[in-house]
Design a protein around this motif. Structure first.
Motif, PDB file in Angstrom:
ATOM      1  N   GLU A   1       0.730  -0.990  -0.107  1.00 25.04           N
ATOM      2  CA  GLU A   1      -0.073  -0.017  -0.292  1.00 25.04           C
ATOM      3  C   GLU A   1       0.838   1.891   0.024  1.00 25.04           C
ATOM      4  OE1 GLU A   1      -1.862   3.076  -0.330  1.00 25.04           O
ATOM      5  OE2 GLU A   1      -3.506   0.549  -0.552  1.00 25.04           O
ATOM      6  N   LYS A   2       0.851   1.907  -0.643  1.00 23.86           N
ATOM      7  CA  LYS A   2       1.407   3.744  -1.182  1.00 23.86           C
ATOM      8  C   LYS A   2       1.303   4.315  -0.369  1.00 23.86           C
ATOM      9  CE  LYS A   2      -1.151   5.828  -4.857  1.00 23.86           C
ATOM     10  NZ  LYS A   2      -0.668   6.085  -6.199  1.00 23.86           N
ATOM     11  N   ASN A   3       0.175   4.017   0.476  1.00 20.79           N
ATOM     12  CA  ASN A   3      -0.133   5.353   2.124  1.00 20.79           C
ATOM     13  C   ASN A   3       0.449   4.916   3.467  1.00 20.79           C
ATOM     14  OD1 ASN A   3      -1.915   7.520   0.736  1.00 20.79           O
ATOM     15  ND2 ASN A   3      -3.150   5.571   0.351  1.00 20.79           N
ATOM     16  N   ASN A   4       0.237   5.764   3.972  1.00 21.72           N
ATOM     17  CA  ASN A   4       0.940   5.580   5.509  1.00 21.72           C
ATOM     18  C   ASN A   4      -0.405   4.383   6.461  1.00 21.72           C
ATOM     19  OD1 ASN A   4      -1.168   7.219   5.717  1.00 21.72           O
ATOM     20  ND2 ASN A   4       0.591   9.003   6.800  1.00 21.72           N
ATOM     21  N   ARG A   5      -1.025   4.924   5.876  1.00 19.75           N
ATOM     22  CA  ARG A   5      -1.815   3.682   6.220  1.00 19.75           C
ATOM     23  C   ARG A   5      -3.444   2.873   5.125  1.00 19.75           C
ATOM     24  NH1 ARG A   5      -7.174   6.655   7.563  1.00 19.75           N
ATOM     25  NH2 ARG A   5      -6.454   9.506   6.344  1.00 19.75           N
ATOM     26  N   LEU A   6      -4.158   1.759   5.468  1.00 22.62           N
ATOM     27  CA  LEU A   6      -5.420   0.938   5.100  1.00 22.62           C
ATOM     28  C   LEU A   6      -6.075   1.809   4.656  1.00 22.62           C
ATOM     29  CD1 LEU A   6      -3.863  -2.209   6.510  1.00 22.62           C
ATOM     30  CD2 LEU A   6      -3.481  -1.516   4.006  1.00 22.62           C
ATOM     31  N   GLY A   7      -7.184   1.426   3.721  1.00 23.21           N
ATOM     32  CA  GLY A   7      -8.322   1.852   4.173  1.00 23.21           C
ATOM     33  C   GLY A   7      -8.693   3.220   3.603  1.00 23.21           C
ATOM     34  N   ARG A   8      -7.277   4.747   3.266  1.00 20.63           N
ATOM     35  CA  ARG A   8      -7.651   5.871   2.995  1.00 20.63           C
ATOM     36  C   ARG A   8      -9.115   6.075   2.556  1.00 20.63           C
ATOM     37  NH1 ARG A   8      -2.875  10.019   2.436  1.00 20.63           N
ATOM     38  NH2 ARG A   8      -3.982  11.838   3.126  1.00 20.63           N
ATOM     39  N   LYS A   9      -9.399   5.497   1.630  1.00 25.12           N
ATOM     40  CA  LYS A   9     -10.566   6.027   0.312  1.00 25.12           C
ATOM     41  C   LYS A   9     -12.002   5.594   1.880  1.00 25.12           C
ATOM     42  CE  LYS A   9     -12.089   6.613  -3.724  1.00 25.12           C
ATOM     43  NZ  LYS A   9     -12.281   5.888  -5.114  1.00 25.12           N
ATOM     44  N   LEU A  10     -11.550   4.317   2.203  1.00 26.45           N
ATOM     45  CA  LEU A  10     -12.502   4.150   3.066  1.00 26.45           C
ATOM     46  C   LEU A  10     -13.266   4.256   4.011  1.00 26.45           C
ATOM     47  CD1 LEU A  10     -14.351   0.900   2.774  1.00 26.45           C
ATOM     48  CD2 LEU A  10     -12.710  -0.038   3.969  1.00 26.45           C
ATOM     49  N   SER A  11     -11.927   5.368   4.391  1.00 30.63           N
ATOM     50  CA  SER A  11     -12.283   6.118   5.860  1.00 30.63           C
ATOM     51  C   SER A  11     -13.039   7.295   5.486  1.00 30.63           C
ATOM     52  CB  SER A  11     -10.827   6.420   6.436  1.00 30.63           C
ATOM     53  OG  SER A  11     -10.550   7.379   5.870  1.00 30.63           O
ATOM     54  N   ILE A  12     -13.049   8.092   4.094  1.00 27.26           N
ATOM     55  CA  ILE A  12     -13.934   9.102   4.036  1.00 27.26           C
ATOM     56  C   ILE A  12     -15.504   8.319   3.056  1.00 27.26           C
ATOM     57  CG2 ILE A  12     -12.419  10.490   3.840  1.00 27.26           C
ATOM     58  CD1 ILE A  12     -12.601  10.154   0.655  1.00 27.26           C
ATOM     59  N   THR A  13     -15.900   7.275   3.369  1.00 27.96           N
ATOM     60  CA  THR A  13     -16.733   6.354   2.309  1.00 27.96           C
ATOM     61  C   THR A  13     -18.380   7.206   2.759  1.00 27.96           C
ATOM     62  OG1 THR A  13     -16.977   4.514   2.598  1.00 27.96           O
ATOM     63  CG2 THR A  13     -16.018   5.521   1.049  1.00 27.96           C
ATOM     64  N   GLY A  14     -19.201   7.321   2.257  1.00 21.87           N
ATOM     65  CA  GLY A  14     -20.731   7.840   3.743  1.00 21.87           C
ATOM     66  C   GLY A  14     -20.624   8.406   4.247  1.00 21.87           C
ATOM     67  N   LYS A  15     -19.548   9.733   3.732  1.00 22.19           N
ATOM     68  CA  LYS A  15     -19.524  10.902   4.857  1.00 22.19           C
ATOM     69  C   LYS A  15     -18.952  10.579   6.482  1.00 22.19           C
ATOM     70  CE  LYS A  15     -23.760  13.247   3.274  1.00 22.19           C
ATOM     71  NZ  LYS A  15     -25.171  14.138   3.530  1.00 22.19           N
ATOM     72  N   GLY A  16     -17.701   9.393   5.864  1.00 20.67           N
ATOM     73  CA  GLY A  16     -17.280   8.535   7.314  1.00 20.67           C
ATOM     74  C   GLY A  16     -17.811   7.947   8.017  1.00 20.67           C
ATOM     75  N   ARG A  17     -19.229   7.732   7.813  1.00 19.56           N
ATOM     76  CA  ARG A  17     -19.434   6.331   8.642  1.00 19.56           C
ATOM     77  C   ARG A  17     -19.839   4.877   8.114  1.00 19.56           C
ATOM     78  NH1 ARG A  17     -25.489   7.533   7.869  1.00 19.56           N
ATOM     79  NH2 ARG A  17     -25.712   5.847   9.746  1.00 19.56           N
ATOM     80  N   CYS A  18     -19.375   5.594   6.500  1.00 20.15           N
ATOM     81  CA  CYS A  18     -18.978   4.216   5.783  1.00 20.15           C
ATOM     82  C   CYS A  18     -20.121   2.745   5.324  1.00 20.15           C
ATOM     83  CB  CYS A  18     -17.819   2.900   6.429  1.00 20.15           C
ATOM     84  SG  CYS A  18     -17.924   1.514   5.161  1.00 20.15           S
ATOM     85  N   ASN A  19     -21.295   3.363   4.377  1.00 21.54           N
ATOM     86  CA  ASN A  19     -21.690   2.303   3.899  1.00 21.54           C
ATOM     87  C   ASN A  19     -21.549   1.316   2.700  1.00 21.54           C
ATOM     88  OD1 ASN A  19     -24.744   3.058   1.160  1.00 21.54           O
ATOM     89  ND2 ASN A  19     -24.374   2.030   3.129  1.00 21.54           N
ATOM     90  N   LEU A  20     -21.237   0.564   4.366  1.00 17.64           N
ATOM     91  CA  LEU A  20     -20.286  -0.964   3.837  1.00 17.64           C
ATOM     92  C   LEU A  20     -21.056  -2.254   2.604  1.00 17.64           C
ATOM     93  CD1 LEU A  20     -20.160  -2.883   7.352  1.00 17.64           C
ATOM     94  CD2 LEU A  20     -18.266  -1.999   5.347  1.00 17.64           C
ATOM     95  N   THR A  21     -22.963  -1.788   2.538  1.00 16.68           N
ATOM     96  CA  THR A  21     -23.424  -2.782   1.459  1.00 16.68           C
ATOM     97  C   THR A  21     -24.794  -2.173   1.280  1.00 16.68           C
ATOM     98  OG1 THR A  21     -23.530  -4.699   0.156  1.00 16.68           O
ATOM     99  CG2 THR A  21     -23.594  -4.675   3.231  1.00 16.68           C
ATOM    100  N   ASN A  22     -25.347  -2.897   0.409  1.00 14.61           N
ATOM    101  CA  ASN A  22     -26.549  -2.545   0.209  1.00 14.61           C
ATOM    102  C   ASN A  22     -27.340  -3.521   1.044  1.00 14.61           C
ATOM    103  OD1 ASN A  22     -29.899  -1.954  -0.863  1.00 14.61           O
ATOM    104  ND2 ASN A  22     -28.977  -0.194  -1.257  1.00 14.61           N
ATOM    105  N   ALA A  23     -28.143  -3.956   1.359  1.00 13.27           N
ATOM    106  CA  ALA A  23     -29.748  -4.737   2.106  1.00 13.27           C
ATOM    107  C   ALA A  23     -30.339  -5.815   0.477  1.00 13.27           C
ATOM    108  CB  ALA A  23     -29.661  -4.625   3.052  1.00 13.27           C
TER     109      ALA A  23
END
Length: 415
Positions: A31-53
């Motif tokens: 991973e070229k960033n200094n942490r994993l999931g950097r884009k994931l951390s901002i999804t869903g306005k920081g709440r992370c919309n994991l999936t759709n049921a």
């Protein structure tokens, strides 16, 4: 033990690494960033919309960019499997309006934490601040990767570098370059799920105003294109929000074709024209003797009143008793179809996801293996797949990662 290298520590990359390690592969994740999931951390306005049921058929319907390609991987790992997977890692989830699934904590960091913990449990070698420069092959077969001049051998490589949206998160199109160098075709790249710019200056006065339960109709050259219901937001440049992002895929294509694009916002979609007219008359009676801008406070947000009145050619200081039938009719028209002229999309680096990518025709839809390079697996946003807002893009990422990790490990162990 056979070696698998995963390039990219986003959702598809982390899921690939987990599944590969669970299937007895020795996994290294770069991973070229200094942490994993950097884009994931901002999804869903920081709440992370994991999936759709939703069921698989509904998910595919909400992935207008090559959703059918995902049929096999989604059947193998659907939204129920995603929820069960995260629950098994100790993450509680909840389902909200529109079947959107979020962590119960409303914190995207918790999603990344449980994935990171699972990678650690499986002894995945996570190398942060490590940018892969090249994928090394011989006779169309994987040999390994090059990182800062150093060669790392591998029996299989999983490419999960993301697209080009939100470049600050590391999505800078590296995967497209790798793919082209290896002989893959990359379709035209454009922004998807992106805010829109409009011609009308009045949006600046509406900046920050959020509208719920409105219906937006998209037209081109006065012909119907699509219609969505939900929430939107006015910005200094135009419009954004869930339903605008959903329509933006159409807009990008239409503007590319140099067509005239217009939106009509129905501010009262639950009411018929007759019901709205009746509502206006009741408000006029209630505020008899008042000027019209003060008589519409029950009908519209304060910021929107002068805009609607101006578009209806009604003096905001005119008394309600003096409003003519034709003026009321014009007011009704704008309440049911506030017009906006779309002039462009925001830049691709402001898009939530990228449309276009590595051609799905060159990827095995069951295993996610390249049809051109043996033991190269391709997953996530780098693939020419894109969906609507609501958890559909992340579900696609989990499903692709699940398939690639599992099949890559199984294939090389059998070789």
């Amino acid at each position: 033990m056979k070696k698998i290298i995963v390039i990219g520590g986003g959702p598809a990359g982390m899921m690939s690494a987990i599944r590969a390690a669970e299937n007895d592969a020795q996994v290294t994740l770069f991973e070229k960033n200094n942490r994993l999931g950097r884009k994931l951390s901002i999804t869903g306005k920081g709440r992370c919309n994991l999936t759709n049921a939703a069921d698989v058929q509904e998910i595919i319907k909400n992935i207008p960019g090559n959703g059918k390609f995902l049929n096999s991987v989604l059947k193998s790992f659907d939204s129920a499997d995603t929820i069960e997977f995260f629950n098994s890692l100790g993450l509680e989830t909840k389902v909200e309006r529109g079947n959107r699934v979020f962590p119960a904590s409303d914190n995207a960091a918790d999603v990344i934490d449980v994935l990171s913990k699972r990678l650690e449990e499986l002894n995945v070698n996570v190398k942060l601040n490590s940018k892969v420069d090249n994928i090394i092959t011989d006779d169309k077969k994987i040999l390994g990767v090059e990182v800062s001049g150093r060669f790392f051998d591998a029996d299989a490589v999983i490419l999960a570098t993301g697209g080009v949206s939100y470049p600050a998160t590391g999505s800078t199109g590296d995967g497209f370059k790798f793919a082209k160098n290896l002989g893959h075709n990359v379709t035209d790249i454009s922004p998807a799920l992106v805010p829109l710019e409009v011609e009308e200056d009045f949006v600046k006065d509406l900046q920050g105003l959020s509208l719920k339960n409105v219906r937006v109709t998209l037209l081109t050259d006065d012909e119907f294109v699509d219609e969505v219901f939900g929430e939107m937001l006015f910005t200094h440049f135009g419009v954004s929000g869930p339903i605008i992002l959903t329509l933006s895929r159409h807009v990008t294509k239409l503007l590319h074709e140099e067509k005239f694009v217009e939106m009509l916002i129905n501010l009262k979609p639950a009411l018929t024209p007759e019901q709205i007219d009746g509502r206006i008359l009741r408000d006029f009676e209630k505020f008899k003797g008042k000027i019209i801008k003060n008589a519409m406070v029950d009908l519209l947000p304060q910021k929107l009143i002068p805009v609607v009145l101006d578009l209806s050619y009604i003096d905001e200081n005119k008394k309600v008793d003096e409003i003519t039938r034709s003026e009321r009719q014009k007011l009704l028209e704008n309440l049911r179809g506030l017009p906006l002229t779309i002039t462009g999309t925001r830049p691709i680096d402001e898009a939530i996801i990228t449309a276009g990518g590595i051609s799905t025709r060159e990827i095995n839809p069951k295993t996610m293996e390249s049809k051109i390079i043996e033991n190269l697996f391709i997953v996530g946003e780098v693939v020419d797949v894109d969906g609507n807002t609501g958890g559909f893009n992340l579900q696609a990422a989990w499903a692709m990662g699940n398939a690639a990790g599992k099949f890559a490990a199984q294939k090389i162990s059998a070789q």
